[in-house]
Design an enzyme around this catalytic site. Structure first.
Site, PDB file in Angstrom:
ATOM      1  N   HIS A  18       0.694   1.060   3.985  1.00 14.31           N
ATOM      2  CA  HIS A  18      -0.642   1.272   3.417  1.00 14.31           C
ATOM      3  C   HIS A  18      -0.764   0.496   2.117  1.00 14.31           C
ATOM      4  O   HIS A  18       0.201   0.396   1.352  1.00 14.31           O
ATOM      5  CB  HIS A  18      -0.888   2.770   3.173  1.00 14.31           C
ATOM      6  CG  HIS A  18      -2.325   3.118   2.930  1.00 14.31           C
ATOM      7  ND1 HIS A  18      -2.901   3.008   1.681  1.00 14.31           N
ATOM      8  CD2 HIS A  18      -3.299   3.556   3.765  1.00 14.31           C
ATOM      9  CE1 HIS A  18      -4.181   3.378   1.769  1.00 14.31           C
ATOM     10  NE2 HIS A  18      -4.436   3.703   3.020  1.00 14.31           N
ATOM     11  N   ASP A  75      -4.373   5.766  10.010  1.00  8.84           N
ATOM     12  CA  ASP A  75      -5.150   4.980  10.979  1.00  8.84           C
ATOM     13  C   ASP A  75      -4.436   4.917  12.326  1.00  8.84           C
ATOM     14  O   ASP A  75      -5.077   4.921  13.377  1.00  8.84           O
ATOM     15  CB  ASP A  75      -5.359   3.554  10.449  1.00  8.84           C
ATOM     16  CG  ASP A  75      -6.179   3.538   9.172  1.00  8.84           C
ATOM     17  OD1 ASP A  75      -7.238   4.180   9.152  1.00  8.84           O
ATOM     18  OD2 ASP A  75      -5.751   2.903   8.196  1.00  8.84           O
TER      19      ASP A  75
END
Length: 428
Positions: free
Chosen positions: A307, A364
């Site tokens: 991330h 995600d």
């Protein structure tokens, strides 16, 4: 710690105050930099080192994997609260009492009807239109059906606008989905909870009774909570900067939706599934693609791992992994795409290359898996993200207006041609 920072330019020293947040974050206040230095500015592409505002909504520490809404940890909120409680917390600053929560829900239900003329706008879109383009347009169109501007100094007016968009937006999401699927439009059922009604509006078939699946309700509720706010990201900053011109709430939200659309932001969970599809078409060899991801000479990028902000395990991923396992287990979905996803997850959690670099599966990755299992098409994933992020955008817009922040106006360093003479067209 000193109260000021010094910047020396052309031998002249300038002092600027330091600002410290409640979590010990420190910033240099350069509000008067230009006036103090005769026009000198800072340059920070992507604003990675620049604070655009002071905010009391969300605290994020990517190094330690911490995410808190209004001081409450994301872990505790995901376990103990529902989405509407979290929305109320983000927007109004405190968790609601039972009475406040009940009224909030009832007031949202009362606004969960969209003008029938909005259907005409929806009908004008071809089925091939990307759902994010549709939802952005429909959200902007709400301004035409609600033309009066919000009086931000009136708590009553502000509250009315909040419940209006929270009531109408899920209808627009469901309609966008059903248009794509060729299903008749549905208003849902006001006897249901907020998340239950979203699922019914989306999935109810016209020729059969709809039955709620509590595991799916719980998973979607958690997904919406986990996506509800994430500090000053691209779409949130867009909502704030558009709102700083005193554009209305619906117009500002529409701009945020457009910013979210990009694959580097909200479109990341769609990119995960597109990557999995590509691996499947190439034979489904996960080990091959893990090797490609480790090869610096290979352009392949492993989507859904690591991330930009979190340098540790994404705290949201820890929570939603459990929900993903429950959804897959309950639905018993047989899907080679999901098998590939599970294979990549297992290898990434055990491979020293990924573990050492803290390239763990992120939110995600898991959200895409859940939406796929639920039967939501890939290009609707970002619309679902927008549904979750809605209260965060509202709270950021509201905070910005209540704080009477100035209109956003970044500076630039000009690198174009210097002054030159105009040459008539016949002489060029």
């Amino acid at each position: 710690m000193a109260n000021t920072a010094s910047i020396e330019i052309d031998g002249k020293k300038h002092e600027f105050p330091l600002v410290e947040g409640t979590e010990n974050e420190v910033a240099i206040d350069i509000t008067k930099l230009r006036s103090a230095t005769n026009g000198v500015i800072t340059i920070d592409p992507g604003f990675k080192n620049t604070g655009s505002c002071e905010s009391g909504i969300t605290f994020l520490d990517g190094e330690k994997g911490i995410l808190r809404y209004r001081g409450y940890t994301i872990e505790e909120l995901a376990e103990k609260a529902d989405f509407l409680e979290v929305a109320y917390l983000l927007i109004f600053g405190e968790l609601p009492t039972k009475e406040q929560n009940d009224k909030f829900h009832e007031d949202i239900k009362a606004q969960a009807v969209v003008d029938e003329d909005v259907k005409k706008i929806l009908d004008a879109f071809p089925k091939s239109a990307h759902p994010m383009g549709v939802i952005s347009s429909l959200t902007s169109a709400l301004t035409a059906f609600n033309p009066s501007s919000v009086n931000v100094d009136s708590e009553e007016d502000m509250y009315r606008s909040v419940v209006k968009i929270l009531g109408k937006f899920p209808v627009l999401v469901a309609w966008t989905f059903r248009k794509k699927e060729g299903l008749p439009l549905d208003y849902g059922d006001n006897s249901l909870g907020y998340v239950e009604n979203i699922l019914k509006m989306m999935f109810k078939k016209p020729n059969s009774e709809y039955k709620q699946n509590e595991i799916l309700v719980n998973a979607l509720d958690k997904l919406l909570i986990l996506h509800a706010d994430h500090e000053q990201n691209c779409s949130t900053s867009t909502v704030r900067i558009v709102g700083s011109s005193h554009a209305g709430l619906f117009a500002s939200l529409s701009a945020g939706i457009s910013a979210l659309w990009g694959p580097l932001h909200g479109g990341a969970n769609q990119a995960v599934l597109e990557m999995l599809e590509a691996i499947k078409l190439d034979g489904g060899d996960t080990k091959k693609y893990m090797a490609k991801a480790k090869d610096k000479e290979d352009p392949f990028r492993l989507m859904g791992f690591g991330h930009r902000v979190y340098k540790n395990f994404d705290p949201r991923a820890r929570i939603i992994k459990k929900a993903a396992d429950e959804v897959l287990g309950d639905l018993g979905v047989v899907d080679p795409i999901l098998d590939i996803a599970k294979g990549l997850e297992k290898e990434a959690l055990e491979d020293a290359y990924f573990v050492d670099r803290k390239l763990y599966p992120n939110v995600d990755f898991y959200s895409g898996i859940i939406y796929r299992a639920m039967g939501i098409p890939t290009d609707m994933f970002t619309v679902m993200f927008a549904l979750g992020r809605l209260p965060g955008w509202i709270s950021q817009w509201r905070e910005m207006r209540l704080r009477k922040e100035p209109i956003g106006r970044p500076r630039q360093v000009y690198i174009g041609a210097t002054e030159r003479k105009f040459v008539p067209i016949e002489e060029r």
